[in-house]
Write a protein that holds these residues in place. Structure first.
Motif, PDB file in Angstrom:
ATOM      1  N   LYS A   4       0.179   2.421   6.923  1.00  0.00           N
ATOM      2  CA  LYS A   4       1.049   1.630   7.790  1.00  0.00           C
ATOM      3  C   LYS A   4       2.327   2.372   8.157  1.00  0.00           C
ATOM      4  O   LYS A   4       2.963   2.067   9.162  1.00  0.00           O
ATOM      5  N   ASN A   5       2.693   3.338   7.332  1.00  0.00           N
ATOM      6  CA  ASN A   5       3.923   4.085   7.571  1.00  0.00           C
ATOM      7  C   ASN A   5       3.644   5.410   8.278  1.00  0.00           C
ATOM      8  O   ASN A   5       2.573   6.003   8.115  1.00  0.00           O
ATOM      9  N   LYS A   6       4.627   5.892   9.006  1.00  0.00           N
ATOM     10  CA  LYS A   6       4.532   7.172   9.693  1.00  0.00           C
ATOM     11  C   LYS A   6       4.878   8.306   8.732  1.00  0.00           C
ATOM     12  O   LYS A   6       5.450   8.086   7.660  1.00  0.00           O
ATOM     13  N   SER A   7       4.541   9.517   9.137  1.00  0.00           N
ATOM     14  CA  SER A   7       4.920  10.694   8.356  1.00  0.00           C
ATOM     15  C   SER A   7       6.431  10.807   8.303  1.00  0.00           C
ATOM     16  O   SER A   7       7.133  10.481   9.266  1.00  0.00           O
ATOM     17  N   ALA A   8       6.927  11.268   7.132  1.00  0.00           N
ATOM     18  CA  ALA A   8       8.373  11.393   6.875  1.00  0.00           C
ATOM     19  C   ALA A   8       9.085  10.054   6.930  1.00  0.00           C
ATOM     20  O   ALA A   8      10.318   9.995   6.981  1.00  0.00           O
ATOM     21  N   GLU A   9       8.304   8.954   6.889  1.00  0.00           N
ATOM     22  CA  GLU A   9       8.885   7.609   6.852  1.00  0.00           C
ATOM     23  C   GLU A   9       8.175   6.746   5.813  1.00  0.00           C
ATOM     24  O   GLU A   9       7.959   5.565   6.000  1.00  0.00           O
ATOM     25  N   GLY A  10       7.768   7.381   4.703  1.00  0.00           N
ATOM     26  CA  GLY A  10       7.184   6.624   3.596  1.00  0.00           C
ATOM     27  C   GLY A  10       5.674   6.616   3.528  1.00  0.00           C
ATOM     28  O   GLY A  10       5.101   5.907   2.687  1.00  0.00           O
ATOM     29  N   ALA A  11       4.984   7.410   4.361  1.00  0.00           N
ATOM     30  CA  ALA A  11       3.521   7.414   4.335  1.00  0.00           C
ATOM     31  C   ALA A  11       2.981   7.902   2.991  1.00  0.00           C
ATOM     32  O   ALA A  11       2.040   7.320   2.434  1.00  0.00           O
ATOM     33  N   ILE A  12       3.570   8.972   2.455  1.00  0.00           N
ATOM     34  CA  ILE A  12       3.096   9.505   1.170  1.00  0.00           C
ATOM     35  C   ILE A  12       3.395   8.528   0.036  1.00  0.00           C
ATOM     36  O   ILE A  12       2.575   8.352  -0.876  1.00  0.00           O
ATOM     37  N   ARG A  13       4.527   7.876   0.091  1.00  0.00           N
ATOM     38  CA  ARG A  13       4.852   6.873  -0.927  1.00  0.00           C
ATOM     39  C   ARG A  13       3.821   5.744  -0.900  1.00  0.00           C
ATOM     40  O   ARG A  13       3.333   5.299  -1.947  1.00  0.00           O
ATOM     41  N   GLU A  14       3.456   5.317   0.300  1.00  0.00           N
ATOM     42  CA  GLU A  14       2.443   4.267   0.455  1.00  0.00           C
ATOM     43  C   GLU A  14       1.097   4.742  -0.087  1.00  0.00           C
ATOM     44  O   GLU A  14       0.406   3.988  -0.791  1.00  0.00           O
ATOM     45  N   ALA A  15       0.721   5.974   0.204  1.00  0.00           N
ATOM     46  CA  ALA A  15      -0.546   6.524  -0.290  1.00  0.00           C
ATOM     47  C   ALA A  15      -0.545   6.615  -1.813  1.00  0.00           C
ATOM     48  O   ALA A  15      -1.553   6.321  -2.464  1.00  0.00           O
ATOM     49  N   SER A  16       0.580   7.010  -2.387  1.00  0.00           N
ATOM     50  CA  SER A  16       0.696   7.119  -3.843  1.00  0.00           C
ATOM     51  C   SER A  16       0.489   5.757  -4.500  1.00  0.00           C
ATOM     52  O   SER A  16      -0.215   5.641  -5.513  1.00  0.00           O
ATOM     53  N   GLU A  17       1.078   4.728  -3.915  1.00  0.00           N
ATOM     54  CA  GLU A  17       0.929   3.380  -4.472  1.00  0.00           C
ATOM     55  C   GLU A  17      -0.503   2.882  -4.344  1.00  0.00           C
ATOM     56  O   GLU A  17      -1.034   2.223  -5.241  1.00  0.00           O
ATOM     57  N   PHE A  18      -1.154   3.234  -3.236  1.00  0.00           N
ATOM     58  CA  PHE A  18      -2.565   2.859  -3.084  1.00  0.00           C
ATOM     59  C   PHE A  18      -3.410   3.510  -4.170  1.00  0.00           C
ATOM     60  O   PHE A  18      -4.257   2.853  -4.788  1.00  0.00           O
ATOM     61  N   ILE A  19      -3.216   4.807  -4.414  1.00  0.00           N
ATOM     62  CA  ILE A  19      -4.024   5.523  -5.411  1.00  0.00           C
ATOM     63  C   ILE A  19      -3.804   4.947  -6.803  1.00  0.00           C
ATOM     64  O   ILE A  19      -4.762   4.752  -7.573  1.00  0.00           O
ATOM     65  N   ILE A  20      -2.560   4.652  -7.149  1.00  0.00           N
ATOM     66  CA  ILE A  20      -2.262   4.068  -8.465  1.00  0.00           C
ATOM     67  C   ILE A  20      -2.982   2.742  -8.631  1.00  0.00           C
ATOM     68  O   ILE A  20      -3.622   2.484  -9.669  1.00  0.00           O
ATOM     69  N   ASN A  21      -2.914   1.885  -7.620  1.00  0.00           N
ATOM     70  CA  ASN A  21      -3.576   0.577  -7.701  1.00  0.00           C
ATOM     71  C   ASN A  21      -5.094   0.721  -7.689  1.00  0.00           C
ATOM     72  O   ASN A  21      -5.800   0.004  -8.411  1.00  0.00           O
ATOM     73  N   TYR A  22      -5.594   1.642  -6.897  1.00  0.00           N
ATOM     74  CA  TYR A  22      -7.037   1.864  -6.838  1.00  0.00           C
ATOM     75  C   TYR A  22      -7.565   2.336  -8.188  1.00  0.00           C
ATOM     76  O   TYR A  22      -8.614   1.878  -8.654  1.00  0.00           O
ATOM     77  N   ASN A  23      -6.846   3.236  -8.846  1.00  0.00           N
ATOM     78  CA  ASN A  23      -7.308   3.796 -10.119  1.00  0.00           C
ATOM     79  C   ASN A  23      -7.297   2.795 -11.263  1.00  0.00           C
ATOM     80  O   ASN A  23      -7.911   3.038 -12.309  1.00  0.00           O
ATOM     81  N   LEU A  24      -6.623   1.664 -11.091  1.00  0.00           N
ATOM     82  CA  LEU A  24      -6.593   0.645 -12.147  1.00  0.00           C
ATOM     83  C   LEU A  24      -7.995   0.156 -12.505  1.00  0.00           C
ATOM     84  O   LEU A  24      -8.269  -0.194 -13.654  1.00  0.00           O
ATOM     85  N   ARG A  25      -8.881   0.153 -11.521  1.00  0.00           N
ATOM     86  CA  ARG A  25     -10.240  -0.364 -11.767  1.00  0.00           C
ATOM     87  C   ARG A  25     -11.036   0.532 -12.715  1.00  0.00           C
ATOM     88  O   ARG A  25     -12.089   0.129 -13.224  1.00  0.00           O
ATOM     89  N   PHE A  26     -10.541   1.758 -12.961  1.00  0.00           N
ATOM     90  CA  PHE A  26     -11.252   2.696 -13.839  1.00  0.00           C
ATOM     91  C   PHE A  26     -10.636   2.766 -15.239  1.00  0.00           C
ATOM     92  O   PHE A  26     -11.096   3.531 -16.065  1.00  0.00           O
TER      93      PHE A  26
END
Length: 389
Positions: free
Chosen positions: A364-386
């Motif tokens: 949802k975020n653009k580059s240099a405007e929080g896109a990597i932060r958003e991706a990091s949060e997705f990966i952390i939440n996704y990995n919870l299932r494992f």
């Protein structure tokens, strides 16, 4: 022990598709698809034989990480429209200083060739003590002569597909032969010949723009079918258009500055605390990027990488990593092949339209405007299932 070499002949000029061998297929020059597979096969050395100095420069610069790859210049006489591949093969044998026992002809116009196919050809040649092996496709098609006669079936008793053995057709991808048989016959095939079957989609060779589109769709489909849901243990990021907004300022000395988002750095730090290793891969050889990654304490930084796919394959091979445990963030066509190869692909909201179409997740975020932060949060939440596995 027998020494085997791969031989990839390339011509500078092509009438069907101008500059075909250098044209980008999923973001990579066409010839690099079979070259990469040859590197990771059981071949001992791989030779690019071409009259195109741009290709030679590209290989020497961007494939120097592999000791297997070498270039040899092809004469103009054997690089014309009327020149045969056999003539190029024999010229190579006269020029090359390397001694070898097995010669493996590989065609750049068959980018669906896999390293396992090459290995099966080499194994069959040696194990069965044959003079030559070629790749074929088993196609369940009924063939006819021009005078209206069936060639491989009885139309009065039409067999069902499952009862029909089919027809073996050369797909033009792989030809293996012993050196002695090649020099004696002056032909890629001679003596006792065996075949290896490749998948039916490899029957398409790139000779026209239509072939190109078909192969591009087949490659894309094959990559997407091989994706699976595993824990994400690695995150690989492009820089320009992912870390930055894609803009660069220059002064008289060259590149001066790029814009990074501090929130992205914090997101990556938190991600590492959750046991996800972060890597950076960029085509630019930038001191600004090197300094920023040092500040972020990212150790795996790959700068000046034009062929990102081969770099990814090399990383996976050396570190015993499955691409399925990698998430990749890119924004433009030079990231496309890696995004298709990785288990998960993500892109900023302002990525190019082609990348947005193929990405598993458009952030949802653009580059240099929080896109990597958003991706990091997705990966952390996704990995919870494992966590309980």
């Amino acid at each position: 022990m027998s020494k085997s070499i791969g031989f990839i002949p390339l011509r500078k000029n092509s009438k069907g598709i101008p500059g075909k061998n250098k044209k980008k297929l999923l973001g990579r020059p066409l010839f690099t698809w079979v070259l990469t597979e040859a590197i990771f096969s059981n071949l001992d050395e791989v030779f690019i034989f071409t009259d195109d100095t741009e290709i030679i420069d590209y290989v020497n610069t961007h494939f120097n990480w592999s000791t297997k790859v070498k270039c040899l210049e092809r004469s103009s006489e054997n690089a014309s429209d009327t020149s045969s591949t056999e003539a190029a093969m024999l010229e190579f044998c006269d020029k090359v200083e390397t001694n070898f026992d097995i010669f493996c002809l590989l065609q750049a116009t068959s980018p669906l060739t896999q390293r396992t196919d090459i290995d099966r050809g080499l194994e069959k040649l040696q194990k069965e003590k044959l003079d030559a092996v070629l790749s074929v496709v088993n196609t369940h098609r009924f063939t006819w002569s021009k005078d209206g006669k069936p060639l491989n079936y009885d139309f009065r008793n039409r067999p069902r597909r499952q009862d029909f053995e089919g027809l073996l057709i050369e797909n033009g991808a792989i030809y293996c032969t012993t050196k002695s048989a090649l020099l004696a016959s002056k032909n890629r095939l001679s003596g006792e010949i065996g075949t290896i079957e490749m998948s039916e989609d490899t029957l398409v060779e790139i000779d026209s723009e239509t072939d190109w589109q078909v192969v591009e769709q087949l490659l894309t489909s094959n990559f997407k079918q091989n994706k699976s849901t595993q824990r994400i243990n690695y995150l690989i990021l492009d820089v320009d258009g992912v870390f930055t907004d894609g803009r660069v300022t220059f002064n008289s000395e060259g590149e001066f500055s790029k814009v990074f988002d501090m929130r992205d750095g914090m997101g990556l730090e938190i991600l590492r605390q959750h046991d996800v290793r972060v890597m950076v891969m960029t085509s630019e050889n930038s001191e600004v990027v090197a300094e920023r990654m040092k500040k972020l304490k990212i150790e795996d930084v790959f700068l000046g990488i034009k062929d990102k796919y081969s770099c990814l394959e090399d990383i996976c091979m050396e570190r015993n990593i499955s691409p399925k445990e990698i998430a990749y963030i890119g924004d433009d066509v030079n990231d496309l092949s890696n995004m298709l190869r990785a288990g998960w692909s993500l892109c900023p909201y302002n990525a190019t339209r082609l990348i947005q179409f193929h990405a598993d997740i458009v952030l949802k975020n653009k580059s240099a405007e929080g896109a990597i932060r958003e991706a990091s949060e997705f990966i952390i939440n996704y990995n919870l299932r494992f966590n309980d596995l």
